[in-house]
Design an enzyme around this catalytic site. Structure first.
Site, PDB file in Angstrom:
ATOM      1  N   ARG A 134       0.789  -1.235   0.000  1.00  0.00           N
ATOM      2  CA  ARG A 134       0.000   0.000   0.000  1.00  0.00           C
ATOM      3  C   ARG A 134       0.823   1.288   0.000  1.00  0.00           C
ATOM      4  NH1 ARG A 134      -5.354  -0.812   1.423  1.00  0.00           N
ATOM      5  NH2 ARG A 134      -5.585   1.295   2.243  1.00  0.00           N
ATOM      6  N   TYR A 135       1.958   1.314   0.637  1.00  0.00           N
ATOM      7  CA  TYR A 135       2.544   2.613   0.976  1.00  0.00           C
ATOM      8  C   TYR A 135       3.910   2.934   0.355  1.00  0.00           C
ATOM      9  CZ  TYR A 135      -1.049   2.158   4.619  1.00  0.00           C
ATOM     10  OH  TYR A 135      -2.221   1.961   5.287  1.00  0.00           O
ATOM     11  N   HIS A 170      21.417 -23.486   6.368  1.00  0.00           N
ATOM     12  CA  HIS A 170      22.353 -22.363   6.314  1.00  0.00           C
ATOM     13  C   HIS A 170      22.120 -21.618   5.003  1.00  0.00           C
ATOM     14  CE1 HIS A 170      26.040 -20.009   6.486  1.00  0.00           C
ATOM     15  NE2 HIS A 170      26.296 -20.490   7.696  1.00  0.00           N
ATOM     16  N   HIS A 207      -0.254  25.600  24.903  1.00  0.00           N
ATOM     17  CA  HIS A 207      -1.165  24.753  25.691  1.00  0.00           C
ATOM     18  C   HIS A 207      -2.459  24.473  24.917  1.00  0.00           C
ATOM     19  CE1 HIS A 207       1.462  25.820  29.089  1.00  0.00           C
ATOM     20  NE2 HIS A 207       1.387  27.043  28.599  1.00  0.00           N
ATOM     21  N   SER A 227     -16.059   9.392   5.061  1.00  0.00           N
ATOM     22  CA  SER A 227     -16.628   8.457   6.032  1.00  0.00           C
ATOM     23  C   SER A 227     -17.670   7.604   5.333  1.00  0.00           C
ATOM     24  CB  SER A 227     -17.270   9.222   7.197  1.00  0.00           C
ATOM     25  OG  SER A 227     -18.074   8.356   7.982  1.00  0.00           O
ATOM     26  N   ARG A 280      -2.630   8.856   8.347  1.00  0.00           N
ATOM     27  CA  ARG A 280      -1.767   7.747   7.942  1.00  0.00           C
ATOM     28  C   ARG A 280      -0.308   8.050   8.283  1.00  0.00           C
ATOM     29  NH1 ARG A 280      -1.622   6.547   1.680  1.00  0.00           N
ATOM     30  NH2 ARG A 280      -3.805   6.049   2.134  1.00  0.00           N
TER      31      ARG A 280
END
Length: 482
Positions: A14-15, A82, A155, A285, A299
């Site tokens: 995917r990335y 091996h 803050h 969505s 992501r």
């Protein structure tokens, strides 16, 4: 059984880029082992060992491992348990004239460790221009918006105004630190070379009949062939795993930077001040059709979180190596080294896409400033009143009372900040009524932000990016398929 019936890492499906996946592919790994064996045989022949020309010709002709050779190696590994010796025998079948000369004097780490260093060198070279491209994107963005006031947050509460460009310049500075750190580990990366089973060079000393100068020449030849400036002066059976840790500390810090930047972008998206690119047909969505989720930044945040925590693995691998070598470094490094670079590559591809298409909403930014600026402007109003002979303490009390009233409208009634209107109606402030509007221009509150951005982006950043001019001129913005 198809590929859909086996687990595959989303980093490769995917990335990550094809270029990075190729570096850490099985064929690249096994073929690099063969190339290392060719270089070793060529160097040994050059230094007087009796390696037949036919052997070298056959080795050179079969450097790229075929599918058939992988099958042969698999059968040998099932027999020998091996992997390196399995490939030695498979190579010997492809180059029979060289069968007795392949791997002469070497230990398994001659191919495994040197190959890992080659892969890391290539991977670092792939990351650096991609990181420079992200910095360039933000440099352009920062200069474009160097004068646009926006609320600063400390803050996560409204604070003194900065500019949109100034915030981006902070992101650039952190990415510049990553670039410098990655450049440093790339420049300092060395080769393991041919050092023997415990780093004593004993087998090569025997091959060259005690001539230690030939061992130095051997490693100089190998370094030149592999494209490294030199070999690490001290080796055990492996190159010290401190090298992997140093590389990881530099590369993985990029994950933390990416996560921090994208958290800012996600918060600004919530405030509707800034958005990442959003495709025309993109769905935010499955349930809420109106949503425009910052999924690319999310992501990147997730990938960055994973990358930033990988140094713990490299630390554990390094600190638990006993004496001249234990094999508990092998299985974890097969995962950690490729994963580290695939993660960094995936992050940079997505960051390039996001930072090249950031969308700013000036009216939203201004409306948020207007909600807070009246409070910030009161100090200037106090100073103006003092020039008219008004007591600073009396003025402070008047501002305090009106500020609390305006705050109540905002917090309790859900209204807008009407402090300035209240001040304009209060007789106490009549001496400065005509000056109030001029005191609340947002650009009066951004300090030296535009100059800070200009000096940094046109100075230090531009100088650093000049090194990558050739690659940047050819670069196009990464397009994400998912």
């Amino acid at each position: 059984m198809s590929g859909f019936d086996k687990y595959q890492t989303p980093l490769s499906t995917r990335y990550a880029s094809q270029e990075m996946m190729t570096i850490f592919s099985a064929r690249e790994r096994a073929s690099t082992w063969r190339q290392l064996w060719v270089w070793l045989a060529e160097a040994e022949k050059e230094l007087g060992l009796p390696i037949p020309d036919e052997a070298l010709e056959q080795m050179r002709a079969n450097v790229v491992v075929s599918d058939k050779a992988f099958g042969v190696a698999k059968e040998y590994e099932a027999k020998f348990r091996h992997d390196v010796m399995a490939h030695v025998h498979a190579y010997g079948e492809d180059a029979p004239a060289a069968a007795g000369h392949i791997h002469l004097g070497a230990t398994s780490c001659y191919v495994t460790d040197n190959a890992d260093l080659i892969f890391q060198q290539k991977a670092l070279d792939l990351l650096l221009p991609k990181l420079a491209k992200v910095i360039q994107n933000l440099q352009i963005f920062a200069l474009k918006y160097k004068d646009m006031p926006t609320l600063g947050f400390t803050h996560y509460q409204p604070a003194q105004l900065i500019t949109v460009g100034k915030r981006a310049a902070q992101w650039i500075q952190e990415l510049m630190m990553d670039l410098e750190d990655i450049e440093t580990v790339r420049e300092r990366l060395q080769f393991r070379g041919a050092q023997g089973t415990t780093g004593s060079q004993a087998t090569f000393l025997e091959l060259f009949e005690g001539d230690e100068n030939k061992i130095k020449e051997l490693n100089a030849i190998l370094c030149k062939k592999a494209g490294f400036p030199s070999a690490y002066p001290i080796s055990t059976q492996t190159y010290t795993r401190k090298v992997d840790l140093r590389v990881a500390n530099a590369v993985c810090a990029l994950g933390a930077t990416a996560e921090r930047i994208c958290c800012d972008i996600r918060h600004l998206a919530n405030l509707k001040e800034m958005e990442e690119p959003f495709e025309k047909s993109q769905i935010g969505s499955s349930a809420m059709a109106y949503k425009r989720n910052p999924m690319r930044s999310e992501r990147i945040t997730a990938l960055g979180r994973k990358l930033a925590r990988l140094p713990a693995n490299f630390t554990a691998t390094f600190e638990t190596q006993w004496f001249e070598r234990t094999l508990d470094d092998s299985a974890i490094r097969r995962m950690d080294i490729p994963e580290m670079f695939l993660l960094a590559d995936s992050i940079l591809l997505a960051l390039d896409n996001v930072t090249n298409g950031l969308v700013i909403y000036p009216n939203v930014i201004r409306s948020r400033i207007d909600q807070e600026l009246p409070f910030m402007a009161t100090e200037s109003i106090l100073m103006k009143l003092s020039t008219h002979g008004v007591s600073r303490q009396d003025a402070h009390e008047e501002v305090r009372v009106l500020s609390h009233q305006a705050s109540d409208v905002v917090k309790q009634q859900g209204g807008r900040n009407d402090l300035l209107e209240r001040i304009k109606k209060a007789e106490f402030f009549k001496p400065v009524w005509e000056e109030i509007d001029s005191l609340v221009d947002p650009k009066l509150f951004i300090g030296n932000c535009p100059k800070i951005v200009e000096d940094y982006c046109n100075g230090e950043v531009a100088a650093k990016l000049a090194k990558y001019k050739e690659s940047l001129d050819k670069a196009s913005t990464a397009q994400l398929s998912i």
